[in-house]
Enzyme design. Structure first.
Site, mmCIF file in Angstrom:
data_model
loop_
_atom_site.group_PDB
_atom_site.id
_atom_site.type_symbol
_atom_site.label_atom_id
_atom_site.label_comp_id
_atom_site.label_asym_id
_atom_site.label_seq_id
_atom_site.Cartn_x
_atom_site.Cartn_y
_atom_site.Cartn_z
ATOM 1 N N GLU A 106 33.700 36.392 40.264
ATOM 2 C CA GLU A 106 33.212 37.774 40.421
ATOM 3 C C GLU A 106 32.575 38.310 39.151
ATOM 4 O OE1 GLU A 106 36.532 40.004 41.915
ATOM 5 O OE2 GLU A 106 36.308 39.172 43.928
ATOM 6 N N ILE A 164 43.145 42.998 34.546
ATOM 7 C CA ILE A 164 43.383 44.374 34.995
ATOM 8 C C ILE A 164 44.106 44.416 36.340
ATOM 9 C CG2 ILE A 164 41.242 44.774 36.301
ATOM 10 C CD1 ILE A 164 40.997 47.436 34.715
ATOM 11 N N HIS A 175 35.381 32.543 32.243
ATOM 12 C CA HIS A 175 36.713 32.923 31.783
ATOM 13 C C HIS A 175 37.742 31.972 32.361
ATOM 14 C CE1 HIS A 175 35.384 35.215 35.307
ATOM 15 N NE2 HIS A 175 36.605 35.068 35.763
ATOM 16 N N MET A 176 38.740 31.723 31.553
ATOM 17 C CA MET A 176 39.876 30.911 31.986
ATOM 18 C C MET A 176 41.002 31.871 32.365
ATOM 19 S SD MET A 176 42.022 28.292 29.592
ATOM 20 C CE MET A 176 40.936 26.881 29.681
#
Ligand code: 5GP
Length: 116
Positions: free
Chosen positions: A96, A32, A101-102
């Protein structure tokens, strides 16, 4: 049990995201807040909060992150010039969102690994 994050809602299609790939093991979507012309997140569908929580039973899904990274890098047209894959862990790693996640970053030189 680990607490779900916004990424679980993205996997289930409950909140919008620019999903570029999804199968039974992983989901990939655009970040995002992109830090490069291409900035995708590739995540296992199963909730694993941090790399510290990885178990052998996760190996198939975690291996899939790499084959999907390769496929998406080709689709984005950045495979030949190159890109960076990043996984952050906990506070010192700058994590965060606590669903591993990659990050797939490319489309321009990404710069030094650690900006001083
Ligand atoms: P981390 O710092 O945990 O490694 O990276 C988390 C990433 O998730 C950040 O790059 C951030 O921009 C992205 N992110 C956080 N919330 C959302 C969201 O709701 N949708 C999408 N597409 N990306 C998000």
């Amino acid at each position: 049990m680990a607490e779900e994050t916004i990424f679980s809602k993205i996997i289930r299609g409950e909140i919008p995201a620019d999903i570029r790939y999804q199968d039974d093991l992983v989901t990939a979507f655009r970040d995002i807040s992109p830090q490069a012309p291409t900035h995708l997140l590739i995540i296992p569908n199963v909730l694993i909060p941090t790399v510290n929580d990885v178990e052998e039973s996760h190996e198939l899904a975690l291996g899939r992150l790499f084959t999907v990274a390769r496929k998406l890098a080709a689709e984005e047209g950045i495979a030949e010039d190159g890109y960076r894959l990043i996984m952050n862990c906990n506070q010192h790693g700058g994590q965060e969102v606590f669903h591993i996640h990659m990050h797939l970053l490319g489309g321009e030189p990404i710069g030094p690994l650690r900006a001083k």
